[in-house]
Scaffold this motif. Sequence first.
Motif, mmCIF file in Angstrom:
data_model
loop_
_atom_site.group_PDB
_atom_site.id
_atom_site.type_symbol
_atom_site.label_atom_id
_atom_site.label_comp_id
_atom_site.label_asym_id
_atom_site.label_seq_id
_atom_site.Cartn_x
_atom_site.Cartn_y
_atom_site.Cartn_z
ATOM 1 N N ARG A 185 1.189 -1.262 -0.004
ATOM 2 C CA ARG A 185 0.057 -0.044 -0.390
ATOM 3 C C ARG A 185 0.855 1.399 0.379
ATOM 4 N NH1 ARG A 185 -5.494 -1.172 2.382
ATOM 5 N NH2 ARG A 185 -5.353 0.483 2.841
ATOM 6 N N PRO A 186 0.182 1.850 -0.294
ATOM 7 C CA PRO A 186 1.185 3.614 -0.694
ATOM 8 C C PRO A 186 1.192 4.108 0.663
ATOM 9 C CG PRO A 186 -0.747 3.945 -1.712
ATOM 10 C CD PRO A 186 -0.617 2.069 -1.664
ATOM 11 N N VAL A 187 2.733 4.536 1.170
ATOM 12 C CA VAL A 187 3.204 4.709 2.493
ATOM 13 C C VAL A 187 3.531 5.822 1.995
ATOM 14 C CG1 VAL A 187 5.440 4.898 4.155
ATOM 15 C CG2 VAL A 187 4.762 3.248 2.613
ATOM 16 N N LEU A 188 2.769 7.189 3.252
ATOM 17 C CA LEU A 188 2.558 8.391 3.342
ATOM 18 C C LEU A 188 3.235 8.719 4.936
ATOM 19 C CD1 LEU A 188 1.464 11.116 3.664
ATOM 20 C CD2 LEU A 188 -0.013 10.574 4.692
ATOM 21 N N ALA A 189 4.807 9.437 4.604
ATOM 22 C CA ALA A 189 5.761 9.759 5.893
ATOM 23 C C ALA A 189 5.084 10.541 6.627
ATOM 24 C CB ALA A 189 7.389 9.415 5.411
ATOM 25 N N ILE A 190 4.901 10.569 8.194
ATOM 26 C CA ILE A 190 3.787 12.101 8.855
ATOM 27 C C ILE A 190 5.086 12.083 9.618
ATOM 28 C CG2 ILE A 190 2.681 12.129 10.136
ATOM 29 C CD1 ILE A 190 0.240 10.824 9.621
ATOM 30 N N CYS A 191 5.498 13.434 9.877
ATOM 31 C CA CYS A 191 6.623 13.719 10.905
ATOM 32 C C CYS A 191 5.841 14.675 11.386
ATOM 33 C CB CYS A 191 7.969 13.829 9.875
ATOM 34 S SG CYS A 191 8.289 12.973 8.712
ATOM 35 N N PRO A 192 5.828 14.317 12.484
ATOM 36 C CA PRO A 192 4.574 15.244 13.513
ATOM 37 C C PRO A 192 5.719 15.901 14.750
ATOM 38 C CG PRO A 192 4.393 13.192 14.287
ATOM 39 C CD PRO A 192 5.624 12.714 13.282
ATOM 40 N N GLY A 193 6.818 16.331 14.894
ATOM 41 C CA GLY A 193 7.191 16.553 15.998
ATOM 42 C C GLY A 193 8.444 17.274 15.185
ATOM 43 N N ALA A 194 8.997 17.907 16.212
ATOM 44 C CA ALA A 194 9.676 19.081 15.651
ATOM 45 C C ALA A 194 10.836 19.672 17.653
ATOM 46 C CB ALA A 194 9.560 20.552 15.522
ATOM 47 N N GLU A 195 11.995 20.024 16.767
ATOM 48 C CA GLU A 195 13.027 19.686 18.264
ATOM 49 C C GLU A 195 12.816 20.676 18.918
ATOM 50 O OE1 GLU A 195 14.845 17.927 20.208
ATOM 51 O OE2 GLU A 195 13.873 16.481 19.653
ATOM 52 N N PHE A 196 12.988 21.580 17.797
ATOM 53 C CA PHE A 196 12.981 23.482 17.568
ATOM 54 C C PHE A 196 11.354 23.599 19.498
ATOM 55 C CE2 PHE A 196 11.192 27.371 17.090
ATOM 56 C CZ PHE A 196 12.431 28.454 17.729
ATOM 57 N N GLY A 197 10.391 22.961 19.635
ATOM 58 C CA GLY A 197 9.808 23.339 20.434
ATOM 59 C C GLY A 197 8.413 23.492 19.666
ATOM 60 N N PRO A 198 6.938 23.873 21.202
ATOM 61 C CA PRO A 198 5.767 23.211 19.881
ATOM 62 C C PRO A 198 5.496 24.420 19.266
ATOM 63 C CG PRO A 198 6.215 24.106 21.773
ATOM 64 C CD PRO A 198 7.282 23.909 21.710
#
Length: 347
Positions: A177-190
């Motif tokens: 199945r085709p992959v959607l990569a989700i990257c929900p983090g951020a070291e910088f801050g909220p």
Amino acid sequence: MNILVIGPAWVGDMVMSHSLYQLLQQRYPDARIDVMAPDWCRPLLERMPEVSQAIRMPLGHGEFNLKKRWKLGRELKGHYDRAYILPNSLKSSLIPFFARVPYRCGWKGESRYGLLNDLRSNKRDFTLMVARYAALAFDKSAMRSDQDLPEIPPPYLQVNPEDVTLVLEKMQLTTQRPVLAICPGAEFGPAKRWPETQYAEVAQHWIAQRGGQVWIFGSKKDLPVAEQIKAHLGENQRTHCQLLAGQTSLGEAIDLMSVASAVISNDSGLMHIGAALGRPIVAIYGSTSPNYTPPLSQTVEILHTDIDCRPCFKRTCPLGHLKCLTELPASGAIAALSKLVPLQELD
């Protein structure tokens, strides 16, 4: 010629520094380019063909330790003809100075007079961070502004198909199945993090309407938000959502992301990795601006609100409302994905 680069300490900055290595290789075809950087950078540097060796920087971020820097410099003495110092800190310029590298180039930063003998002071004349890196590859007298730069080669990461197969097997993943990569983090801050509810809406659409699957990437710190995204999915949809946050090394994450049909990400290091892998990118900007560190890709859709207080470049919202993120609807990201990856391309 042997070249030493003191590399940056952030994932995104390290990815963007690859443009400099390409330009140096073009200008000095027979040069050997070594990059000194934190050990976690090694998976990135190993996937940059122009880099001969990744030299471990044994000092932690912010650690001064003059004696150890002197010792490292003396160990490198006589090995290098040129050095390029990418961080702006004074301490980052000490090792090439102690190594007596004849040519030491970098931006003024923390007033590094004497430590650098090719000191650049017109950094603000180059809008993008990648342009500031690229300008160092050329003579100071020729680099007055962005207009003086030739075409900047975008960063790219080379992936070994055999390594991809191995990590797919290790993580028990398939690409049926085709992959959607989700990257929900951020070291910088909220103030960089798009809410998990919006990410969940995009994931629901990708699974239900595009017949796809979702892989959620990030560090161990990002696992709670990854779990929240998955929790918002229906029971059947959860079977097509894999939590990879904190489960992979950086090298494994790079290899897995290389097979994604698309990537949706906050302004983060993983966003720049996705771009360097040539993946279609939907980039979410909150408190920061794509006018400084955009994803360097030809297939990108950049989303942000236009409220008066952004970009503020703060780690946390100084007004306490995070409207630059909460008022950015999932429908915009879904439309961007449809534009980048038409349905017929997934057949």
